[in-house]
Design a protein around this motif. Structure first.
Motif, PDB file in Angstrom:
ATOM      1  N   HIS A 188      -6.705   6.153  -8.399  1.00 39.40           N
ATOM      2  CA  HIS A 188      -5.710   6.455  -7.197  1.00 39.40           C
ATOM      3  C   HIS A 188      -5.102   5.384  -6.541  1.00 39.40           C
ATOM      4  O   HIS A 188      -5.589   4.112  -6.706  1.00 39.40           O
ATOM      5  N   GLY A 189      -4.046   5.341  -5.841  1.00 39.53           N
ATOM      6  CA  GLY A 189      -3.367   4.288  -5.219  1.00 39.53           C
ATOM      7  C   GLY A 189      -2.374   4.529  -4.179  1.00 39.53           C
ATOM      8  O   GLY A 189      -1.987   5.611  -3.889  1.00 39.53           O
ATOM      9  N   PRO A 190      -1.415   3.639  -3.746  1.00 37.58           N
ATOM     10  CA  PRO A 190      -0.789   3.839  -2.837  1.00 37.58           C
ATOM     11  C   PRO A 190       0.681   4.612  -3.181  1.00 37.58           C
ATOM     12  O   PRO A 190       1.028   4.004  -4.441  1.00 37.58           O
ATOM     13  N   ILE A 191       1.362   5.465  -2.386  1.00 35.18           N
ATOM     14  CA  ILE A 191       2.650   5.882  -3.140  1.00 35.18           C
ATOM     15  C   ILE A 191       3.568   4.880  -2.663  1.00 35.18           C
ATOM     16  O   ILE A 191       4.034   4.819  -1.484  1.00 35.18           O
ATOM     17  N   ASP A 192       4.378   4.266  -3.713  1.00 34.27           N
ATOM     18  CA  ASP A 192       5.376   3.447  -3.338  1.00 34.27           C
ATOM     19  C   ASP A 192       6.847   4.121  -3.721  1.00 34.27           C
ATOM     20  O   ASP A 192       6.974   5.286  -3.521  1.00 34.27           O
ATOM     21  N   LEU A 193       7.993   3.553  -3.375  1.00 31.53           N
ATOM     22  CA  LEU A 193       9.381   3.580  -3.347  1.00 31.53           C
ATOM     23  C   LEU A 193       9.597   4.679  -4.472  1.00 31.53           C
ATOM     24  O   LEU A 193      10.256   5.624  -4.351  1.00 31.53           O
ATOM     25  N   LYS A 194       9.222   4.090  -5.826  1.00 33.32           N
ATOM     26  CA  LYS A 194       9.573   5.012  -6.872  1.00 33.32           C
ATOM     27  C   LYS A 194       9.106   6.271  -6.811  1.00 33.32           C
ATOM     28  O   LYS A 194       9.675   7.307  -7.203  1.00 33.32           O
TER      29      LYS A 194
END
Length: 335
Positions: A188-194
């Protein structure tokens, strides 16, 4: 007389059996997929290790824990202490089946809450900023960290399938950064612009993005959650450049998050507690050494067991049984 702690983790459900003098008697883990399919039984595994009549109290963590903000008797908690299981990573049903088994046991038990906007124990700035900060096992991990170190002002970095960093100040949890906000974990990780664009364009769901935003995104690895960490580490061990970049990036994001929590601590940080399957790793890389390259010996680093979630839950069960009225600032209400 013994106490049991349960850690509802991403890849499996772990249990710790602890004696009344605080000795860890046993720690074991049940796979989520195996639990769902009925291939393993929590009841069988517990009863072959301990006489149920000797269990004085069990502490349970489950899912997000966002439906409660106190430590409560399990039989007084509605909807298993959660608002929803949607948008919280991959759902297999394994944890649900284990919870159902535990409910049927003739054992007194309590539930540990998660950290969220309705957690009165947290700093109001964290509550205002984030709807959710950490699931219940992070509370038990922090409690084990406190027991292991004796520190009052420290940061816990739990690095595994996801990464969550928690700030403890004056012996109470001040706030935390959840897996979807800052540092990467393996899965899991942060949701970025892409990812936001992919969601808006209907190419992927937010939950699917979150569940592929960790180090595996960089390494180009996909598969069952229970297996991807081993694949990543094996690739790293074999000198795969993408795997090395993935691990190095993960460590960098964790270092940034820890540094950010340090900045807002009003007291001087006594140290950093490292835990989780990656945070406690010594091979094929030593996580403590790698992250210290950023800190340059600024912090005292303490590595605790990767099973700290289950161990800390058992410690909470023991201390609540013995009359403790708050845990890391969280109220105990078992009357």
């Amino acid at each position: 007389m013994v106490f049991i702690g349960m850690d509802h983790g991403t890849t499996g459900i772990s249990f710790c059996i602890m004696s009344d003098d605080g000795e860890v008697l046993d720690v074991f883990k049940l796979g989520r997929e195996e639990s769902k399919k009925g291939l393993v039984s929590a009841t069988e595994e517990i009863t072959k290790r301990v006489d149920l009549d000797s269990v004085k109290l069990m502490a349970i963590t489950y899912a997000m824990g966002d439906g409660i903000n106190q430590i409560l008797p399990t039989d007084k908690v509605e909807d298993r202490g959660i608002l929803s299981i949607d948008g919280a990573g991959k759902v297999t049903g394994g944890g649900t089946s284990v919870f159902s088994e535990l409910e049927s046991l003739d054992i007194d038990s309590i539930m540990i809450p998660g950290l969220h906007k309705d957690s009165n124990s947290l700093n109001e700035l964290f509550r205002a900023a984030y709807s959710h900060q950490a699931s219940p096992e992070k509370v038990s991990i922090c409690y084990n960290g406190l027991k292991e170190t004796g520190w009052s002002n420290f940061i816990v970095a739990d690095i595994s399938s996801n990464s969550v960093d928690i700030l403890i100040e004056n012996g109470k949890i001040k706030g935390a950064m959840d897996a979807c906000l800052g540092a990467m974990g393996v899965v899991h990780g942060p949701i970025d612009l892409k990812m936001i664009r992919d969601i808006d364009e209907g190419k992927s769901s937010a939950n699917d993005c979150f569940s592929h935003a960790g180090a595996i995104k960089i390494a180009g690895i996909s598969g069952k959650v229970a297996n991807v960490k081993d694949v990543l580490l094996e690739k790293y061990r074999n000198g795969d450049e993408k795997a090395k970049l993935a691990i190095d990036t993960l460590i960098m994001t964790v270092a940034m998050e820890i540094a950010g929590l340090d900045v807002i601590c009003e007291n001087e940080i006594e140290g950093i507690v490292l835990t989780g399957s990656i945070g406690s790793a010594i091979e094929p890389f030593n996580f403590e050494d790698e992250i210290n390259k950023y800190f340059k010996n600024k912090y005292h680093l303490k590595v605790i067991s990767k099973e700290s979630g289950a161990i800390g839950a058992a410690q909470i069960a023991m201390d609540v049984y013995n009359g403790k009225e708050e845990i890391l600032g969280i109220e105990v209400n078992i009357s």
